[in-house]
Design a protein around this motif. Sequence first.
Motif, PDB file in Angstrom:
ATOM      1  N   ARG A   3      36.759 -55.191 -18.609  1.00  9.72           N
ATOM      2  CA  ARG A   3      38.138 -54.975 -19.061  1.00  9.72           C
ATOM      3  C   ARG A   3      38.446 -55.781 -20.308  1.00  9.72           C
ATOM      4  N   SER A   4      37.839 -56.983 -20.385  1.00  8.72           N
ATOM      5  CA  SER A   4      38.105 -57.810 -21.573  1.00  8.72           C
ATOM      6  C   SER A   4      37.554 -57.160 -22.834  1.00  8.72           C
ATOM      7  N   LEU A   5      36.533 -56.332 -22.684  1.00  6.18           N
ATOM      8  CA  LEU A   5      35.993 -55.611 -23.826  1.00  6.18           C
ATOM      9  C   LEU A   5      36.775 -54.326 -24.107  1.00  6.18           C
ATOM     10  N   GLY A   6      37.723 -53.999 -23.241  1.00  7.11           N
ATOM     11  CA  GLY A   6      38.495 -52.783 -23.426  1.00  7.11           C
ATOM     12  C   GLY A   6      37.696 -51.523 -23.172  1.00  7.11           C
ATOM     13  N   VAL A   7      36.751 -51.583 -22.235  1.00  2.41           N
ATOM     14  CA  VAL A   7      35.854 -50.468 -21.960  1.00  2.41           C
ATOM     15  C   VAL A   7      36.245 -49.793 -20.653  1.00  2.41           C
ATOM     16  N   ASP A   8      36.295 -48.473 -20.675  1.00  2.00           N
ATOM     17  CA  ASP A   8      36.594 -47.685 -19.486  1.00  2.00           C
ATOM     18  C   ASP A   8      35.274 -47.106 -18.968  1.00  2.00           C
ATOM     19  N   LEU A   9      34.811 -47.614 -17.831  1.00  3.20           N
ATOM     20  CA  LEU A   9      33.533 -47.159 -17.280  1.00  3.20           C
ATOM     21  C   LEU A   9      33.560 -45.678 -16.929  1.00  3.20           C
ATOM     22  N   ARG A  10      34.712 -45.180 -16.534  1.00  2.89           N
ATOM     23  CA  ARG A  10      34.813 -43.761 -16.187  1.00  2.89           C
ATOM     24  C   ARG A  10      34.543 -42.894 -17.409  1.00  2.89           C
ATOM     25  N   LYS A  11      35.092 -43.287 -18.553  1.00  2.00           N
ATOM     26  CA  LYS A  11      34.859 -42.525 -19.780  1.00  2.00           C
ATOM     27  C   LYS A  11      33.386 -42.577 -20.198  1.00  2.00           C
ATOM     28  N   ILE A  12      32.770 -43.746 -20.029  1.00  3.55           N
ATOM     29  CA  ILE A  12      31.346 -43.871 -20.352  1.00  3.55           C
ATOM     30  C   ILE A  12      30.526 -42.929 -19.488  1.00  3.55           C
ATOM     31  N   TYR A  13      30.835 -42.930 -18.187  1.00  6.13           N
ATOM     32  CA  TYR A  13      30.103 -42.065 -17.258  1.00  6.13           C
ATOM     33  C   TYR A  13      30.319 -40.593 -17.586  1.00  6.13           C
ATOM     34  N   GLU A  14      31.564 -40.228 -17.875  1.00  2.00           N
ATOM     35  CA  GLU A  14      31.860 -38.820 -18.156  1.00  2.00           C
ATOM     36  C   GLU A  14      31.166 -38.343 -19.429  1.00  2.00           C
ATOM     37  N   HIS A  15      31.180 -39.171 -20.465  1.00  3.73           N
ATOM     38  CA  HIS A  15      30.532 -38.750 -21.714  1.00  3.73           C
ATOM     39  C   HIS A  15      29.017 -38.708 -21.553  1.00  3.73           C
ATOM     40  N   HIS A  92      39.685 -39.108 -30.373  1.00  2.45           N
ATOM     41  CA  HIS A  92      40.549 -38.559 -29.315  1.00  2.45           C
ATOM     42  C   HIS A  92      40.268 -39.107 -27.917  1.00  2.45           C
ATOM     43  N   THR A  93      39.038 -39.481 -27.605  1.00  2.00           N
ATOM     44  CA  THR A  93      38.745 -39.836 -26.208  1.00  2.00           C
ATOM     45  C   THR A  93      38.055 -41.181 -26.021  1.00  2.00           C
ATOM     46  N   LEU A  94      37.158 -41.554 -26.907  1.00  2.00           N
ATOM     47  CA  LEU A  94      36.300 -42.713 -26.681  1.00  2.00           C
ATOM     48  C   LEU A  94      36.483 -43.787 -27.743  1.00  2.00           C
ATOM     49  N   LYS A  95      36.295 -45.025 -27.314  1.00  2.00           N
ATOM     50  CA  LYS A  95      36.169 -46.129 -28.255  1.00  2.00           C
ATOM     51  C   LYS A  95      34.704 -46.230 -28.684  1.00  2.00           C
ATOM     52  N   ARG A  96      34.453 -46.940 -29.738  1.00  2.00           N
ATOM     53  CA  ARG A  96      33.080 -47.041 -30.237  1.00  2.00           C
ATOM     54  C   ARG A  96      32.157 -47.670 -29.198  1.00  2.00           C
ATOM     55  N   THR A  97      32.633 -48.694 -28.517  1.00  2.00           N
ATOM     56  CA  THR A  97      31.807 -49.345 -27.503  1.00  2.00           C
ATOM     57  C   THR A  97      31.477 -48.378 -26.380  1.00  2.00           C
ATOM     58  N   GLU A  98      32.446 -47.559 -25.972  1.00  2.00           N
ATOM     59  CA  GLU A  98      32.214 -46.580 -24.906  1.00  2.00           C
ATOM     60  C   GLU A  98      31.237 -45.499 -25.343  1.00  2.00           C
ATOM     61  N   TYR A  99      31.386 -45.032 -26.576  1.00  2.00           N
ATOM     62  CA  TYR A  99      30.475 -44.009 -27.093  1.00  2.00           C
ATOM     63  C   TYR A  99      29.047 -44.554 -27.162  1.00  2.00           C
ATOM     64  N   LEU A 100      28.916 -45.789 -27.648  1.00  2.00           N
ATOM     65  CA  LEU A 100      27.594 -46.389 -27.776  1.00  2.00           C
ATOM     66  C   LEU A 100      26.972 -46.644 -26.406  1.00  2.00           C
ATOM     67  N   ALA A 101      27.783 -47.090 -25.447  1.00  2.00           N
ATOM     68  CA  ALA A 101      27.263 -47.351 -24.106  1.00  2.00           C
ATOM     69  C   ALA A 101      26.770 -46.069 -23.447  1.00  2.00           C
ATOM     70  N   SER A 102      27.513 -44.983 -23.575  1.00  2.00           N
ATOM     71  CA  SER A 102      27.095 -43.715 -22.976  1.00  2.00           C
ATOM     72  C   SER A 102      25.833 -43.180 -23.662  1.00  2.00           C
ATOM     73  N   THR A 103      25.716 -43.399 -24.965  1.00  2.00           N
ATOM     74  CA  THR A 103      24.512 -42.970 -25.680  1.00  2.00           C
ATOM     75  C   THR A 103      23.307 -43.776 -25.236  1.00  2.00           C
ATOM     76  N   PHE A 104      23.498 -45.084 -25.024  1.00  2.00           N
ATOM     77  CA  PHE A 104      22.429 -45.920 -24.483  1.00  2.00           C
ATOM     78  C   PHE A 104      21.963 -45.399 -23.123  1.00  2.00           C
ATOM     79  N   LEU A 105      22.897 -45.011 -22.296  1.00  2.00           N
ATOM     80  CA  LEU A 105      22.529 -44.514 -20.967  1.00  2.00           C
ATOM     81  C   LEU A 105      21.638 -43.278 -21.073  1.00  2.00           C
TER      82      LEU A 105
END
Length: 266
Positions: A3-15, A92-105
């Motif tokens: 949460r301190s990073l402002g990351v939504d795990l649900r969005k990472i999983y969905e992307h 529209h949907t993702l922050k850069r950290t979330e986009y990068l995390a989902s791409t890593f996955l």
Amino acid sequence: MVRSLGVDLRKIYEHASFTANRYLSSYVVAIIVSNLLLAVFLIIFGAGQTFSLWLYGPLFIAIIIYKIFSSIQASRAAREISSGEAELYLAHTLKRTEYLASTFLVVVFLPALVLLSTFLMIVITVAPKALSSSTLYLQLIYILAELSVHGTFVLFLAISGREGLASFLGTMLAFFVPLFLSILVSIIYYGNLPPQYYQAMYTVTWIFSFLSPYTYNYYYLMYTQSTIPMPGQNPLPSPWEILASSIFSLMFLGGLIFLRFKRKDL
């Protein structure tokens, strides 16, 4: 921390799920081909046996297939960045950290986890005695490190938006690094080299090995456990040191990717 990073795990999983499902046929082909090869080799050479060097060989082809698959996935991420599709997600949907995390996955961790889980299922079916060996689980760590380092490296190339570079160089590394390692290890171990040439070959071997710690460990055991007397037999780099350098490189490249993508002008 999340949460301190402002990351939504649900969005990472969905992307990540969306990206994986877009290329589901690639996953299916990679899984079917590699699993068939693994099953055939294990049934022929390993059925009913305990762990030994026979278990290493069947994984070579599967690892190459999954490395190529990771390279293709990374090139598709590069296509999203160069085409502006990634900018649409970020707007529209993702922050850069979330986009990068989902791409890593999708690029780094998912192929490695799929290979490890399916390999274990085949071992449980055809060679359950191998499960009693701690060496088997150590090799899984080497495999995870090798696939993760490769995936992180090609993702580092993909962040620049160069689709062709990620797929071409990643595929070339998948094929040629094992070949170069086999030649280098043979020259070092059995070659009658002057000290300065030995040190140079040792350093080059180290550079190639941290990209493929599992492959290097196989060659290391194959040569050092050989019962054939040969002259020379110079010291080889320790597999544990190679594994440690691979893990360090993985973290270092991951940090570079994060910093580079955060500052990239999309």
